[in-house]
Design a protein around this motif. Structure first.
Motif, mmCIF file in Angstrom:
data_model
loop_
_atom_site.group_PDB
_atom_site.id
_atom_site.type_symbol
_atom_site.label_atom_id
_atom_site.label_comp_id
_atom_site.label_asym_id
_atom_site.label_seq_id
_atom_site.Cartn_x
_atom_site.Cartn_y
_atom_site.Cartn_z
ATOM 1 N N UNK A 192 7.579 14.439 -12.179
ATOM 2 C CA UNK A 192 6.349 14.161 -11.445
ATOM 3 C C UNK A 192 5.829 12.782 -11.823
ATOM 4 N N UNK A 193 5.363 12.053 -10.831
ATOM 5 C CA UNK A 193 4.812 10.707 -11.052
ATOM 6 C C UNK A 193 3.444 10.625 -10.380
ATOM 7 N N UNK A 194 2.484 10.065 -11.094
ATOM 8 C CA UNK A 194 1.134 9.894 -10.555
ATOM 9 C C UNK A 194 0.728 8.429 -10.662
ATOM 10 N N UNK A 195 0.262 7.861 -9.556
ATOM 11 C CA UNK A 195 -0.138 6.461 -9.509
ATOM 12 C C UNK A 195 -1.545 6.325 -10.062
ATOM 13 N N UNK A 196 -1.714 5.382 -11.001
ATOM 14 C CA UNK A 196 -3.005 5.174 -11.655
ATOM 15 C C UNK A 196 -3.553 3.818 -11.247
ATOM 16 N N UNK A 197 -4.695 3.805 -10.600
ATOM 17 C CA UNK A 197 -5.384 2.571 -10.268
ATOM 18 C C UNK A 197 -4.998 1.954 -8.949
ATOM 19 N N UNK A 198 -4.037 2.525 -8.237
ATOM 20 C CA UNK A 198 -3.637 1.929 -6.976
ATOM 21 C C UNK A 198 -2.947 3.005 -6.128
ATOM 22 N N UNK A 199 -2.750 2.692 -4.869
ATOM 23 C CA UNK A 199 -2.054 3.571 -3.933
ATOM 24 C C UNK A 199 -0.833 2.845 -3.386
ATOM 25 N N UNK A 200 0.107 3.641 -2.970
ATOM 26 C CA UNK A 200 1.307 3.062 -2.386
ATOM 27 C C UNK A 200 1.861 4.032 -1.354
ATOM 28 N N UNK A 201 2.273 3.548 -0.200
ATOM 29 C CA UNK A 201 2.805 4.459 0.821
ATOM 30 C C UNK A 201 4.162 5.035 0.453
ATOM 31 N N UNK A 202 4.842 4.431 -0.482
ATOM 32 C CA UNK A 202 6.165 4.913 -0.848
ATOM 33 C C UNK A 202 6.367 4.768 -2.345
ATOM 34 N N UNK A 203 6.902 5.810 -2.947
ATOM 35 C CA UNK A 203 7.217 5.810 -4.377
ATOM 36 C C UNK A 203 8.708 6.080 -4.505
ATOM 37 N N UNK A 204 9.401 5.209 -5.191
ATOM 38 C CA UNK A 204 10.852 5.298 -5.316
ATOM 39 C C UNK A 204 11.252 5.753 -6.707
ATOM 40 N N UNK A 205 12.332 6.525 -6.737
ATOM 41 C CA UNK A 205 12.855 7.059 -7.992
ATOM 42 C C UNK A 205 14.252 6.470 -8.206
ATOM 43 N N UNK A 206 14.436 5.896 -9.393
ATOM 44 C CA UNK A 206 15.710 5.276 -9.732
ATOM 45 C C UNK A 206 16.325 6.039 -10.902
ATOM 46 N N UNK A 207 17.578 6.415 -10.760
ATOM 47 C CA UNK A 207 18.262 7.177 -11.812
ATOM 48 C C UNK A 207 19.669 6.626 -11.998
ATOM 49 N N UNK A 208 20.134 6.783 -13.210
ATOM 50 C CA UNK A 208 21.481 6.323 -13.543
ATOM 51 C C UNK A 208 22.082 7.301 -14.551
ATOM 52 N N UNK A 215 22.549 2.187 -10.588
ATOM 53 C CA UNK A 215 21.255 2.839 -10.384
ATOM 54 C C UNK A 215 21.205 3.379 -8.948
ATOM 55 N N UNK A 216 20.812 4.652 -8.820
ATOM 56 C CA UNK A 216 20.677 5.288 -7.509
ATOM 57 C C UNK A 216 19.210 5.396 -7.143
ATOM 58 N N UNK A 217 18.899 4.999 -5.927
ATOM 59 C CA UNK A 217 17.520 4.984 -5.463
ATOM 60 C C UNK A 217 17.273 6.198 -4.566
ATOM 61 N N UNK A 218 16.137 6.888 -4.838
ATOM 62 C CA UNK A 218 15.733 8.037 -4.030
ATOM 63 C C UNK A 218 14.234 7.948 -3.783
ATOM 64 N N UNK A 219 13.824 8.575 -2.741
ATOM 65 C CA UNK A 219 12.400 8.565 -2.409
ATOM 66 C C UNK A 219 11.744 9.822 -2.977
ATOM 67 N N UNK A 220 10.629 9.657 -3.660
ATOM 68 C CA UNK A 220 9.890 10.783 -4.202
ATOM 69 C C UNK A 220 8.961 11.340 -3.122
ATOM 70 N N UNK A 221 8.885 12.676 -3.060
ATOM 71 C CA UNK A 221 8.078 13.331 -2.041
ATOM 72 C C UNK A 221 6.728 13.748 -2.625
ATOM 73 N N UNK A 222 5.651 13.646 -1.822
ATOM 74 C CA UNK A 222 4.331 14.087 -2.307
ATOM 75 C C UNK A 222 4.353 15.582 -2.614
ATOM 76 N N UNK A 223 3.730 15.951 -3.723
ATOM 77 C CA UNK A 223 3.643 17.350 -4.091
ATOM 78 C C UNK A 223 2.456 17.997 -3.385
ATOM 79 N N UNK A 224 2.621 19.272 -3.009
ATOM 80 C CA UNK A 224 1.555 19.981 -2.310
ATOM 81 C C UNK A 224 0.366 20.203 -3.233
ATOM 82 N N UNK A 225 -0.831 20.067 -2.666
ATOM 83 C CA UNK A 225 -2.084 20.276 -3.384
ATOM 84 C C UNK A 225 -2.160 19.423 -4.639
ATOM 85 N N UNK A 226 -1.631 18.208 -4.570
ATOM 86 C CA UNK A 226 -1.648 17.315 -5.730
ATOM 87 C C UNK A 226 -1.481 15.886 -5.229
#
Length: 816
Positions: A192-208, A215-226
């Motif tokens: 889970x990732x939470x943005x502090x102090x700013x907003x962004x329309x897209x949050x990317x997840x990088x894993x290796x 590094x593989x790039x994936x898009x993180x999905x908004x969590x329900x009720x959060x």
């Protein structure tokens, strides 16, 4: 002059520096403090600051002021010189021949400027003003850092003091949970990732992954009720590095390390049934849910993926059972099934760093069903003569084995006699029948006497009794037939109302004593009170009848009437302890006086039938005819109302029982439909498991269905007693057998369990057909009964007309 230039250049340079720093802060914030943006902004701003200082401070100080410019500056402040100084300097700077007038011009110019004081040429406050301006600029920048926007202070530190320690806390950050982590191999993990102090329309997840350098790039999905974003790792089997980035803001890099942790791979069960069942041990592989008879010992074998340091079975009640190591990756333990519960397997690994808890497995405790028993011959209340030989047959069956089958009987409520129809050994016989012949001549019975009997079947843990049945001794054929005819013509069959009511009270008391454990405390007391009230009411009615006979002096005219009255009085006396025991909640002790009361009521009714027969056989004797007629009229007067009340109550009970029976039929159809669906699911699951090598069955639903079928069977058993119908009793027994098949199906595996389920469905369909036949027969009987009632009314009307004709003829004869 240079001092003034220095002060002025410093002020301008500082002003530009403040402006550049503020603009750089805005630029860094605009690009979210990305590393590249910070680096470029930092270099650009420093270059601009250095250029400002070089241009406005160093350049004026290093550059020489021309003499002409200085001369003009002096003449601007002293116009009286009249360009002498500028002309002398310009003429002196010309190249060529030496001008003879040049010395004179120098002399004159020098003469003009000698009196001028240097301080009159410059404003002495100008350097001070420049210094104040510079100080104000520095102060303004300091105030902006202290009290201005937070991002400006943070941007300045990130741009020009990022090397400090501790570093400034970021106002724009990405909080990542769980961060660095160690998991067991094969686990799933949500990031889970939470943005502090700013907003962004897209949050990317990088894993290796450790085995990959990409590094593989994936898009993180908004969590329900959060407000957080999520990414799920599935089946992690190697080390992985990851970070989260939104726009130019990036989290630090985290690591998830995986290692082998002891976990359950397979659970095998071995059932060791109680000895009395005679069942062999049974094994189930690759399962965990337990369904077994109460008292069964179940050996649980747990196979793990890696060796475990220790293990235990954690039961739902808080108790635990340790598992012993029997192999490198095998552990065993034994639990005893005593009630419905559940358990989990808890493992700890050799390094004691982590523990594993399996899914929750169910424990279903199956009850040892009581045996089923029925009297198949004669199977109903029967009227017999005192010389008859009556064959009684009882049948019983049990899910695990019968211990005994007995026939219990009493004569006129006397001592109970027990006949052993079967005595088993080792609980091996699951079905049994036996017969007994009642030689009534041996008991010296008279019309009005009776024999009560019931069958009892016993298994290892419980016993079951049938309903109580009656053999009523009647007169011999011709005498009985005459009494029947006379009773129909005169009393309308009111002569058996008292004994019929007493038999129902006795049967209800017997059922309450037999089924006491099935009742709730409140329901049991209420039912006992109803029976006691009925006994008191019947006692009062019998007492009223005997008292009226005495008041009319009927007992003084005829010995038979006296005998009838004495039996009524004895019945009334026996009813007193009967209802007293019922009030004290002692139904077993109430039965002997109830039987005594029944004996005297039946004897009283037998005497009354003898009187009816005597009246019918008497050709003359007007006195005897009159006394008999008066006795019949009295019985009609007192018992007709009781008969009507009894019939009304029976009609109400029949209507209620019919409605309940219709509801039971609908319920049985629904249960059969569910069982058919369950059989189909089991068949499909079995085919799938055969292909995959797995096991398991929908036991929970099977057990719920078994419980509902068993409840319906008990309901049909009760309705069969109320309706006194053997077909309903057989339907109830079919459902009891179906319930046992369902229980066996829950315990069985694959083909065996499927066969039991199919057999249960067949028995449910048989019960349904029996109920349908009973309902059709009941409707036919209702129509037939209405026809008989209509015929009886017509016959009674004809009898009244005949009596009126005879009365009219008798009056005419007397007058003549």
């Amino acid at each position: 002059m240079r001092w003034i230039l220095f002060a002025k250049g410093l002020a301008i340079s500082l002003g530009l520096t403040v402006a550049i720093l503020v603009l750089a802060g805005f630029a860094a914030d605009h690009w979210n403090y990305g590393a590249t943006a910070l680096r470029l902004t930092r270099i650009g701003s420093l270059v601009a600051i250095l250029a400002a200082f070089g241009w406005f401070l160093l350049r004026p100080l290093l550059r020489r002021v021309p003499d002409t410019r200085l001369a003009r500056y002096i003449e601007e402040r002293h116009p009286e010189i009249q360009d002498r100084l500028v002309s002398a300097i310009e003429l002196g700077q010309k190249q060529g021949e030496k001008n003879p007038l040049l010395p004179l011009l120098y002399s004159d110019a020098l003469k003009q400027i000698r009196p001028i004081e240097p301080r009159t040429l410059f404003n002495p406050r100008e350097p001070l003003l420049s210094g104040v301006a510079a100080s104000c600029l520095i102060g303004s920048f300091a105030l902006l850092q202290l009290f201005g926007p937070d991002f400006l202070h943070y941007a300045t530190l990130k741009l020009y003091a990022d090397w400090l320690y501790p570093q400034a806390k970021s106002i724009y950050a990405i909080e990542v949970v769980p961060g660095d982590l160690q998991l067991r191999k094969g686990s799933d993990q949500l990031i889970s990732a939470r943005l502090v102090g700013f907003d962004s329309p897209q949050v990317n997840f990088f894993s290796r992954y450790e085995s990959s350098g990409k590094w593989e790039k994936s898009r993180m999905e908004p969590e329900k009720k959060s407000s957080a974003f999520g990414f799920l790792f599935l089946d992690l089997n190697e080390k992985v590095h990851y970070y989260v980035q939104a726009g130019n803001v990036r989290s630090r890099e985290f690591t998830i390390d995986v290692r082998d942790v002891a976990q359950v791979e397979q659970v095998n069960l071995t059932y060791r049934y109680p000895g009395y069942t005679g069942l062999p041990d049974r094994k189930e592989e690759d399962t965990g849910d337990i369904a077994a008879l109460e008292g069964t010992r179940v050996e649980v074998e747990v196979q793990t993926n890696v060796p475990a340091r220790s293990a235990q079975l954690s039961l739902a009640g808080g108790t635990s059972i340790p598992l012993k190591k029997t192999g490198e990756r095998t552990l065993r333990g034994t639990l005893t099934v005593t009630k419905n519960s559940s358990y989990k397997v808890q493992l700890s690994d050799p390094e004691e760093k982590d523990s594993f808890e399996s899914v929750e497995y169910s424990i279903t405790a199956l009850e040892d069903q009581p045996p089923q028993v029925a009297v198949t011959k004669p199977g109903r209340d029967t009227k017999v003569t005192k010389l008859e030989e009556v064959l009684a047959e009882a049948k019983a069956d049990d899910d695990f084995g019968l211990r005994s089958l007995e026939l219990h009987f009493t004569v006129n409520g006397g001592q109970e006699n027990v006949v052993n129809l079967f005595r088993g050994k080792g609980g091996a016989t699951k079905s049994m029948s036996g017969t007994h012949t009642f030689f009534l001549e041996e008991h010296d019975l008279q019309p009005g006497d009776f024999v009560t009997y019931f069958a009892r079947a016993t298994d290892a843990k419980s016993r079951t009794d049938t309903d109580i049945y009656f053999l009523e001794v009647r007169p011999f054929g011709k005498e009985y037939s005459q009494a029947q005819t006379s009773g129909m013509q005169g009393a309308g069959r009111t002569d058996t109302v008292l004994s019929a009511r007493q038999k129902e009270i006795l049967a209800a008391t017997f059922r309450l004593a037999r089924d006491r454990k099935r009742f709730g405390k409140k329901e049991y007391r209420e039912d006992l009170k109803v029976v006691a009230d009925q006994q008191k009411k019947l006692q009062q009615e019998a007492k009223t009848l005997s008292e009226r006979m005495i008041r009319r002096a009927l007992t003084e005219r005829d010995e038979d009437v006296q005998k009838l009255t004495e039996n009524l009085q004895k019945a009334v006396e026996a009813m007193t302890p009967a209802h007293r025991y019922l009030d004290e909640e002692k139904p077993s002790q109430a039965m002997p006086p109830e039987q005594t009361a029944l004996q005297h009521l039946m004897r009283a009714e037998s005497v009354f039938r003898e009187i009816q027969v005597a009246r019918g056989n008497s050709a003359g004797g007007a006195g005897n005819q009159s006394e008999a007629q008066e006795l019949e009229n009295l019985f009609e007067l007192e018992l007709d109302q009781l008969k009507n009340q009894y019939e009304t109550l029976q009609q109400q009970q029949n209507r209620r029982a019919d409605a309940e029976l219709d509801e039971a039929r609908d319920r049985l159809k629904e249960l059969a439909r569910r069982q058919q669906q369950l059989n189909e699911r089991q068949r499909q699951a079995s085919a799938s498991q055969s292909a995959q090598g797995g096991g398991g069955s929908p036991r929970a639903e099977q057990m719920r269905l078994q419980d509902e079928v068993q409840k319906l069977a008990r309901q049909l058993e009760r309705l069969s007693r109320e309706k006194q119908n053997e077909e309903l009793a057989q339907a109830g027994r079919r459902l009891q057998q179906a319930a046992r098949d369902l229980q066996n199906s829950a315990q069985g595996q694959n083909a065996a369990g499927q066969n039991q389920g199919i057999q249960a469905l067949n028995r449910m369909n048989d019960a349904q057909r029996m109920m349908d036949r009973f309902r059709e027969g009941s409707l036919t009987n209702d129509v037939k009964r209405l026809q008989e009632q209509a015929s009886e009314l017509a016959r009674q009307q004809e009898q009244i007309r005949s009596d009126l004709d005879r009365l009219s003829q008798a009056e005419g004869f007397q007058q003549g």
